[in-house]
Write a protein that holds these residues in place. Sequence first.
Motif, PDB file in Angstrom:
ATOM      1  N   ALA A 124       0.823  -1.205   0.000  1.00 32.05           N
ATOM      2  CA  ALA A 124       0.000   0.000   0.000  1.00 32.05           C
ATOM      3  C   ALA A 124       0.860   1.258   0.000  1.00 32.05           C
ATOM      4  CB  ALA A 124      -0.920  -0.002   1.227  1.00 32.05           C
ATOM      5  N   ALA A 125       1.938   1.228   0.783  1.00 30.92           N
ATOM      6  CA  ALA A 125       2.830   2.379   0.829  1.00 30.92           C
ATOM      7  C   ALA A 125       3.435   2.669  -0.537  1.00 30.92           C
ATOM      8  CB  ALA A 125       3.933   2.144   1.852  1.00 30.92           C
ATOM      9  N   LEU A 126       3.816   1.631  -1.232  1.00 32.44           N
ATOM     10  CA  LEU A 126       4.362   1.826  -2.572  1.00 32.44           C
ATOM     11  C   LEU A 126       3.287   2.262  -3.551  1.00 32.44           C
ATOM     12  CD1 LEU A 126       6.734  -1.247  -2.947  1.00 32.44           C
ATOM     13  CD2 LEU A 126       7.397   1.127  -2.637  1.00 32.44           C
ATOM     14  N   LEU A 127       2.106   1.690  -3.422  1.00 34.54           N
ATOM     15  CA  LEU A 127       1.061   1.974  -4.388  1.00 34.54           C
ATOM     16  C   LEU A 127       0.614   3.426  -4.332  1.00 34.54           C
ATOM     17  CD1 LEU A 127      -0.758   0.932  -6.559  1.00 34.54           C
ATOM     18  CD2 LEU A 127      -2.364   0.180  -4.808  1.00 34.54           C
ATOM     19  N   VAL A 128       0.547   4.001  -3.152  1.00 34.34           N
ATOM     20  CA  VAL A 128       0.121   5.386  -3.087  1.00 34.34           C
ATOM     21  C   VAL A 128       1.130   6.298  -3.750  1.00 34.34           C
ATOM     22  CG1 VAL A 128      -1.330   5.110  -1.069  1.00 34.34           C
ATOM     23  CG2 VAL A 128       1.060   5.691  -0.746  1.00 34.34           C
ATOM     24  N   PHE A 129       2.289   5.746  -4.120  1.00 29.07           N
ATOM     25  CA  PHE A 129       3.220   6.490  -4.940  1.00 29.07           C
ATOM     26  C   PHE A 129       2.976   6.127  -6.431  1.00 29.07           C
ATOM     27  CE2 PHE A 129       6.813   7.374  -1.806  1.00 29.07           C
ATOM     28  CZ  PHE A 129       6.022   8.315  -1.225  1.00 29.07           C
ATOM     29  N   SER A 130       2.115   5.279  -6.937  1.00 29.13           N
ATOM     30  CA  SER A 130       2.060   4.728  -8.266  1.00 29.13           C
ATOM     31  C   SER A 130       1.093   5.472  -9.169  1.00 29.13           C
ATOM     32  CB  SER A 130       1.603   3.329  -8.322  1.00 29.13           C
ATOM     33  OG  SER A 130       1.965   2.517  -7.401  1.00 29.13           O
ATOM     34  N   LYS A 188      -2.298  16.912  -6.227  1.00 30.53           N
ATOM     35  CA  LYS A 188      -2.918  15.988  -5.281  1.00 30.53           C
ATOM     36  C   LYS A 188      -3.722  14.938  -6.048  1.00 30.53           C
ATOM     37  CE  LYS A 188      -6.191  15.995  -1.384  1.00 30.53           C
ATOM     38  NZ  LYS A 188      -7.103  16.881  -0.588  1.00 30.53           N
ATOM     39  N   LEU A 189      -3.449  13.657  -5.768  1.00 29.03           N
ATOM     40  CA  LEU A 189      -4.112  12.557  -6.459  1.00 29.03           C
ATOM     41  C   LEU A 189      -4.731  11.593  -5.458  1.00 29.03           C
ATOM     42  CD1 LEU A 189      -1.324  11.740  -9.066  1.00 29.03           C
ATOM     43  CD2 LEU A 189      -3.551  12.718  -9.623  1.00 29.03           C
ATOM     44  N   GLY A 190      -5.955  11.123  -5.758  1.00 29.21           N
ATOM     45  CA  GLY A 190      -6.589  10.074  -4.977  1.00 29.21           C
ATOM     46  C   GLY A 190      -6.405   8.741  -5.664  1.00 29.21           C
ATOM     47  N   ILE A 191      -6.429   7.645  -4.901  1.00 31.11           N
ATOM     48  CA  ILE A 191      -6.165   6.316  -5.437  1.00 31.11           C
ATOM     49  C   ILE A 191      -7.236   5.335  -4.971  1.00 31.11           C
ATOM     50  CG2 ILE A 191      -4.509   4.416  -5.546  1.00 31.11           C
ATOM     51  CD1 ILE A 191      -2.493   6.736  -4.524  1.00 31.11           C
ATOM     52  N   THR A 192      -7.806   4.591  -5.917  1.00 36.43           N
ATOM     53  CA  THR A 192      -8.749   3.529  -5.579  1.00 36.43           C
ATOM     54  C   THR A 192      -8.377   2.270  -6.355  1.00 36.43           C
ATOM     55  OG1 THR A 192     -10.292   4.280  -7.296  1.00 36.43           O
ATOM     56  CG2 THR A 192     -10.677   5.060  -5.050  1.00 36.43           C
ATOM     57  N   ILE A 193      -8.707   1.108  -5.778  1.00 40.01           N
ATOM     58  CA  ILE A 193      -8.493  -0.179  -6.429  1.00 40.01           C
ATOM     59  C   ILE A 193      -9.848  -0.876  -6.539  1.00 40.01           C
ATOM     60  CG2 ILE A 193      -7.290  -2.385  -6.396  1.00 40.01           C
ATOM     61  CD1 ILE A 193      -5.216  -1.214  -4.627  1.00 40.01           C
ATOM     62  N   LYS A 194     -10.204  -1.309  -7.734  1.00 43.26           N
ATOM     63  CA  LYS A 194     -11.483  -1.979  -7.955  1.00 43.26           C
ATOM     64  C   LYS A 194     -11.495  -3.344  -7.292  1.00 43.26           C
ATOM     65  CE  LYS A 194     -14.661  -3.338 -11.661  1.00 43.26           C
ATOM     66  NZ  LYS A 194     -14.853  -3.410 -13.130  1.00 43.26           N
ATOM     67  N   ASN A 239      -9.368   8.520   1.282  1.00 36.34           N
ATOM     68  CA  ASN A 239      -8.479   8.019   2.332  1.00 36.34           C
ATOM     69  C   ASN A 239      -7.065   7.755   1.847  1.00 36.34           C
ATOM     70  OD1 ASN A 239     -10.578   7.858   4.315  1.00 36.34           O
ATOM     71  ND2 ASN A 239     -11.298   5.989   3.341  1.00 36.34           N
ATOM     72  N   ASN A 240      -6.880   7.613   0.540  1.00 37.51           N
ATOM     73  CA  ASN A 240      -5.592   7.241  -0.026  1.00 37.51           C
ATOM     74  C   ASN A 240      -5.159   8.306  -1.021  1.00 37.51           C
ATOM     75  OD1 ASN A 240      -5.454   4.453   1.212  1.00 37.51           O
ATOM     76  ND2 ASN A 240      -7.403   4.361   0.140  1.00 37.51           N
ATOM     77  N   PHE A 298      -2.486   6.582   3.497  1.00 34.77           N
ATOM     78  CA  PHE A 298      -3.250   5.452   3.007  1.00 34.77           C
ATOM     79  C   PHE A 298      -3.987   4.760   4.141  1.00 34.77           C
ATOM     80  CE2 PHE A 298       1.132   4.255   3.840  1.00 34.77           C
ATOM     81  CZ  PHE A 298       1.021   3.133   4.643  1.00 34.77           C
ATOM     82  N   LYS A 299      -5.082   4.099   3.777  1.00 32.82           N
ATOM     83  CA  LYS A 299      -5.882   3.355   4.738  1.00 32.82           C
ATOM     84  C   LYS A 299      -6.095   1.955   4.201  1.00 32.82           C
ATOM     85  CE  LYS A 299     -10.287   3.418   7.263  1.00 32.82           C
ATOM     86  NZ  LYS A 299      -9.627   3.291   8.580  1.00 32.82           N
ATOM     87  N   ILE A 300      -5.744   0.954   5.009  1.00 35.72           N
ATOM     88  CA  ILE A 300      -5.938  -0.436   4.636  1.00 35.72           C
ATOM     89  C   ILE A 300      -6.746  -1.125   5.732  1.00 35.72           C
ATOM     90  CG2 ILE A 300      -3.865  -0.579   3.221  1.00 35.72           C
ATOM     91  CD1 ILE A 300      -2.384  -1.798   5.544  1.00 35.72           C
ATOM     92  N   ALA A 301      -7.031  -2.413   5.525  1.00 36.24           N
ATOM     93  CA  ALA A 301      -7.913  -3.122   6.455  1.00 36.24           C
ATOM     94  C   ALA A 301      -7.379  -3.139   7.879  1.00 36.24           C
ATOM     95  CB  ALA A 301      -8.134  -4.546   5.953  1.00 36.24           C
ATOM     96  N   VAL A 302      -6.054  -3.132   8.043  1.00 32.90           N
ATOM     97  CA  VAL A 302      -5.473  -3.254   9.385  1.00 32.90           C
ATOM     98  C   VAL A 302      -5.053  -1.905   9.968  1.00 32.90           C
ATOM     99  CG1 VAL A 302      -4.697  -5.609   9.029  1.00 32.90           C
ATOM    100  CG2 VAL A 302      -3.202  -3.728   8.371  1.00 32.90           C
ATOM    101  N   GLY A 303      -5.420  -0.795   9.330  1.00 31.95           N
ATOM    102  CA  GLY A 303      -5.085   0.511   9.890  1.00 31.95           C
ATOM    103  C   GLY A 303      -4.754   1.526   8.817  1.00 31.95           C
TER     104      GLY A 303
END
Length: 259
Positions: free
Chosen positions: A7-13, A206-212, A222-223, A240-245
Amino acid sequence: MQYLTFAALLVFSFLGNAQNTAVSMNETLRFTAAYNMSGIMTDIAELTMETRPVKTSKATLLRLKCTATTYSKWDTFFKIRDLYESYVHPTTLQPYLYKRDINEGGYYKFMQYTFLKKTNTVQSLKKKRRGDGSIWEEKKVITIGKHTQDIVSTLYGIRNLDLESAQIGQTYPLTVIFDNLEYHITLSYQGQEIRTTKLGTKNCHKLGITIKNSQVLKGAQNNLIWLTADANKIPVYAKFKIAVGNGELKLNAASGLKN
């Protein structure tokens, strides 16, 4: 915890065959990775992103290397030594070879993709450690989309998007292969903001990120990622926000920039 690093890497992608005008052959970016622990955002690791030229018998490739390492005081709690790297064409950033080597608190996993663009496939090699300490491996050939890339080449490729002419609400589709699955991701442009960074005060995209259909990241609100609104488009902050925090990344240093 491996998905925390993802997730940390993806919010840079839509990366296609864009020309690389933002990423140099000898760039180093260093970030602090923080995670919300019991309601307090706590610095737990350093994320380093490096580019270096690599000569082969046929061409010079660009090695994109990302490492995540927990600070020593957290090693006894949950030690992370993660490596993600991609070998790409220096002009188009199209990947030829991708490797991922995960060591997290006794958990070990290795992934390798060899990209075969003519057939739109990847040769996948997976290795994991069994409970008894032995290693098993699995080989597959996976069909992918024409523009599918690995996570590392994606996060560098995003810096070559034409954001100067973007309108608020404009979206950019992209596809990433991760753990032998394709993830369909949408970047949404949310305008420009001023942010105070270790490099000074910067105007940023500023960019938002979602995954289908994924539980990895939930909701563009949130991301988010902020890239400098200049020719380098350096990622300076992300959350970023994931299931565990939830967590965040903050740029600490940058060197060897292209522009």
